[in-house]
Design a protein around this motif. Structure first.
Motif, mmCIF file in Angstrom:
data_model
loop_
_atom_site.group_PDB
_atom_site.id
_atom_site.type_symbol
_atom_site.label_atom_id
_atom_site.label_comp_id
_atom_site.label_asym_id
_atom_site.label_seq_id
_atom_site.Cartn_x
_atom_site.Cartn_y
_atom_site.Cartn_z
ATOM 1 N N THR A 137 0.824 -1.218 0.000
ATOM 2 C CA THR A 137 0.000 0.000 0.000
ATOM 3 C C THR A 137 0.854 1.262 0.000
ATOM 4 O OG1 THR A 137 -0.133 -0.096 2.413
ATOM 5 C CG2 THR A 137 -1.908 -1.153 1.172
ATOM 6 N N SER A 138 2.098 1.124 -0.398
ATOM 7 C CA SER A 138 2.986 2.280 -0.480
ATOM 8 C C SER A 138 3.970 2.060 -1.613
ATOM 9 C CB SER A 138 3.738 2.495 0.843
ATOM 10 O OG SER A 138 4.566 1.379 1.126
ATOM 11 N N ALA A 139 4.663 3.097 -2.001
ATOM 12 C CA ALA A 139 5.648 3.025 -3.073
ATOM 13 C C ALA A 139 6.941 3.669 -2.610
ATOM 14 C CB ALA A 139 5.130 3.721 -4.327
ATOM 15 N N GLY A 140 8.046 3.240 -3.210
ATOM 16 C CA GLY A 140 9.330 3.845 -2.895
ATOM 17 C C GLY A 140 9.507 5.160 -3.633
ATOM 18 N N THR A 141 10.557 5.864 -3.278
ATOM 19 C CA THR A 141 10.835 7.159 -3.902
ATOM 20 C C THR A 141 12.120 7.141 -4.728
ATOM 21 O OG1 THR A 141 11.962 7.875 -1.870
ATOM 22 C CG2 THR A 141 9.618 8.415 -2.092
ATOM 23 N N SER A 142 12.749 5.954 -4.856
ATOM 24 C CA SER A 142 13.964 5.822 -5.658
ATOM 25 C C SER A 142 14.139 4.353 -6.010
ATOM 26 C CB SER A 142 15.194 6.335 -4.887
ATOM 27 O OG SER A 142 15.457 5.504 -3.761
ATOM 28 N N PHE A 143 15.167 4.054 -6.814
ATOM 29 C CA PHE A 143 15.437 2.663 -7.160
ATOM 30 C C PHE A 143 15.747 1.841 -5.913
ATOM 31 C CE2 PHE A 143 16.356 4.674 -11.293
ATOM 32 C CZ PHE A 143 15.645 3.822 -12.138
ATOM 33 N N ARG A 144 16.511 2.391 -5.014
ATOM 34 C CA ARG A 144 16.954 1.643 -3.836
ATOM 35 C C ARG A 144 15.810 1.383 -2.854
ATOM 36 N NH1 ARG A 144 22.267 0.924 -2.883
ATOM 37 N NH2 ARG A 144 21.855 0.745 -0.664
ATOM 38 N N THR A 145 14.804 2.230 -2.870
ATOM 39 C CA THR A 145 13.692 2.061 -1.928
ATOM 40 C C THR A 145 12.425 1.576 -2.623
ATOM 41 O OG1 THR A 145 13.031 4.380 -2.180
ATOM 42 C CG2 THR A 145 14.614 3.865 -0.433
ATOM 43 N N ALA A 146 12.550 1.070 -3.847
ATOM 44 C CA ALA A 146 11.381 0.613 -4.600
ATOM 45 C C ALA A 146 10.637 -0.484 -3.833
ATOM 46 C CB ALA A 146 11.807 0.100 -5.971
ATOM 47 N N THR A 147 9.324 -0.410 -3.815
ATOM 48 C CA THR A 147 8.503 -1.410 -3.129
ATOM 49 C C THR A 147 8.386 -2.664 -3.993
ATOM 50 O OG1 THR A 147 7.218 0.289 -1.984
ATOM 51 C CG2 THR A 147 6.222 -1.895 -2.175
ATOM 52 N N GLU A 148 8.658 -3.820 -3.412
ATOM 53 C CA GLU A 148 8.607 -5.080 -4.160
ATOM 54 C C GLU A 148 7.169 -5.570 -4.275
ATOM 55 O OE1 GLU A 148 11.151 -7.721 -2.066
ATOM 56 O OE2 GLU A 148 12.999 -6.763 -2.738
ATOM 57 N N ILE A 149 6.768 -5.958 -5.476
ATOM 58 C CA ILE A 149 5.435 -6.504 -5.711
ATOM 59 C C ILE A 149 5.560 -7.784 -6.520
ATOM 60 C CG2 ILE A 149 4.291 -4.256 -5.594
ATOM 61 C CD1 ILE A 149 4.220 -4.218 -8.627
ATOM 62 N N ASP A 150 4.617 -8.699 -6.311
ATOM 63 C CA ASP A 150 4.548 -9.929 -7.091
ATOM 64 C C ASP A 150 3.703 -9.698 -8.334
ATOM 65 O OD1 ASP A 150 6.026 -11.715 -5.393
ATOM 66 O OD2 ASP A 150 4.320 -11.654 -4.006
ATOM 67 N N GLN A 151 4.000 -10.450 -9.372
ATOM 68 C CA GLN A 151 3.158 -10.379 -10.550
ATOM 69 C C GLN A 151 1.769 -10.926 -10.228
ATOM 70 O OE1 GLN A 151 4.576 -11.552 -14.370
ATOM 71 N NE2 GLN A 151 6.714 -11.166 -13.880
ATOM 72 N N TYR B 291 8.094 4.403 -7.113
ATOM 73 C CA TYR B 291 8.875 3.269 -7.629
ATOM 74 C C TYR B 291 8.359 1.951 -7.049
ATOM 75 C CZ TYR B 291 12.522 6.421 -9.442
ATOM 76 O OH TYR B 291 13.214 7.373 -10.133
ATOM 77 N N TRP B 292 8.255 0.945 -7.916
ATOM 78 C CA TRP B 292 7.988 -0.441 -7.512
ATOM 79 C C TRP B 292 8.977 -1.341 -8.251
ATOM 80 C CZ3 TRP B 292 4.120 3.041 -8.588
ATOM 81 C CH2 TRP B 292 3.147 3.270 -7.598
ATOM 82 N N SER B 293 9.207 -2.531 -7.725
ATOM 83 C CA SER B 293 10.058 -3.518 -8.410
ATOM 84 C C SER B 293 9.329 -4.843 -8.466
ATOM 85 C CB SER B 293 11.401 -3.676 -7.681
ATOM 86 O OG SER B 293 11.222 -4.216 -6.384
ATOM 87 N N PHE B 294 9.598 -5.612 -9.514
ATOM 88 C CA PHE B 294 8.956 -6.921 -9.704
ATOM 89 C C PHE B 294 9.920 -7.846 -10.448
ATOM 90 C CE2 PHE B 294 7.977 -4.386 -13.419
ATOM 91 C CZ PHE B 294 8.129 -5.265 -14.483
ATOM 92 N N PRO B 295 9.771 -9.157 -10.282
ATOM 93 C CA PRO B 295 10.638 -10.100 -10.993
ATOM 94 C C PRO B 295 10.045 -10.478 -12.347
ATOM 95 C CG PRO B 295 9.313 -11.305 -9.426
ATOM 96 C CD PRO B 295 8.914 -9.845 -9.299
ATOM 97 N N ALA B 296 10.900 -10.699 -13.333
ATOM 98 C CA ALA B 296 10.485 -11.191 -14.650
ATOM 99 C C ALA B 296 11.499 -12.240 -15.092
ATOM 100 C CB ALA B 296 10.410 -10.056 -15.663
ATOM 101 N N ASP B 297 10.995 -13.395 -15.508
ATOM 102 C CA ASP B 297 11.865 -14.527 -15.814
ATOM 103 C C ASP B 297 11.895 -14.795 -17.318
ATOM 104 O OD1 ASP B 297 13.653 -16.492 -15.241
ATOM 105 O OD2 ASP B 297 12.256 -17.799 -14.181
ATOM 106 N N ILE B 298 12.715 -15.767 -17.690
ATOM 107 C CA ILE B 298 12.932 -16.118 -19.091
ATOM 108 C C ILE B 298 11.613 -16.523 -19.746
ATOM 109 C CG2 ILE B 298 14.111 -17.742 -20.622
ATOM 110 C CD1 ILE B 298 16.244 -17.987 -18.394
ATOM 111 N N GLY B 299 11.377 -16.014 -20.944
ATOM 112 C CA GLY B 299 10.198 -16.378 -21.715
ATOM 113 C C GLY B 299 8.941 -15.615 -21.374
ATOM 114 N N GLN B 300 9.002 -14.701 -20.399
ATOM 115 C CA GLN B 300 7.830 -13.919 -20.028
ATOM 116 C C GLN B 300 7.786 -12.604 -20.807
ATOM 117 O OE1 GLN B 300 7.984 -13.390 -15.756
ATOM 118 N NE2 GLN B 300 6.992 -15.338 -15.375
#
Length: 267
Positions: A39-53, A68-77
């Motif tokens: 329910t929050s977001a980061g303000t830079s790359f280093r503090t980006a909030t992690e979210i699942d797909q 800022y948010w961050s998420f994982p992306a794998d091969i073939g996606q």
């Protein structure tokens, strides 16, 4: 009867080979609704909030903030990033934009989608979307291809009148991926996914130093792919089996009964 058995064996082999490919292409189950979404977001790359797909993250902010948010992306996606910004009742025209960066903080281009949109004065909300290219297992050093690892989503207003700066806004972001499979498979793979701090963590594991230094702990539910396996191996094997069976069937049809023909005696 022999040809029937050959064709039956070919169909059975093809079905068994296609089974794993069909299972791999099935979308993974969405995370449990019991898990609280960010329910929050980061303000830079280093503090980006992690979210699942597959989960919708929300954040309250002010016009002019960088989220800022961050998420994982794998091969073939092939990830699709969507964002919705709910605006105050009274505001002037505003332009909002989403940008996506990979683990090396290289900006990734969108194949299609409304990456930048302008909300007219008084508009209640604005929706943005960005469909990325398919994540590859390996790439040339000079290329800018998307590679497996952590991706960063940045949402911000790029054109806000001074009078609207600081007005409250509410943001929603969601990331989903389509599994492209063997159609995007390439030879080679990365030693490690592009996750911030993963190289430091690997050296610490080798040195038995103890504490991990990985800056981003998020990863796909079933872990990172090894990079060598794809469903193209299944279809290649199935094609080889079918070719062999077709050769056997053709030989059985053309060789005849195998008995010598009767030659009448010379008169």
């Amino acid at each position: 009867m022999r040809i029937t058995r050959v064709l039956g064996a070919a169909l059975l082999t093809l079905g068994l080979a296609a089974g794993p490919a069909a299972a791999d292409s099935t979308p993974s189950a969405s995370p449990s609704e019991d898990d609280a979404a960010p329910t929050s977001a980061g303000t830079s790359f280093r503090t980006a909030t992690e979210i699942d797909q597959g989960r919708t993250a929300t954040a309250s902010a002010s016009a002019g903030d960088y989220l800022y948010w961050s998420f994982p992306a794998d091969i073939g996606q092939r990830p699709t990033v969507r964002a919705t910004v709910k605006l105050p009742a009274e505001h002037a025209a505003q332009t909002w934009q989403i940008d996506v960066y990979d683990g090396l903080r290289r900006r990734q281009a969108c194949q299609y989608g409304a990456q930048t949109r302008t909300a007219d004065a008084g508009t209640a909300s604005v929706e943005l979307a960005c469909v990325l290219r398919t994540v590859r297992a390996w790439s040339e050093p000079w290329a800018n291809d998307p590679l497996p690892g952590t991706y960063y989503l940045r949402l911000t207003a790029v054109d806000v009148p001074t009078a609207d700066l600081g007005q409250p806004v509410a943001a929603e972001v969601r990331v989903e991926s389509k599994d492209i499979g063997g159609a995007a498979a390439v030879d080679g793979r990365l030693a490690e996914p592009l996750v911030p701090g993963v190289a430091v963590a690997s050296r610490q594991d080798e040195d038995d130093s103890g504490v991990s230094a990985v800056l981003s702990g998020i990863e796909p539910d079933d872990g990172w792919s090894s990079g060598w396996w794809s469903d193209r191996w299944v279809w290649t094997a199935a094609g080889a089996v079918l070719a062999a069976l077709a050769g056997i069937g053709g030989y059985a049809l053309t060789r005849g009964s195998g008995r010598p023909r009767h030659v009448p005696p010379n008169a």
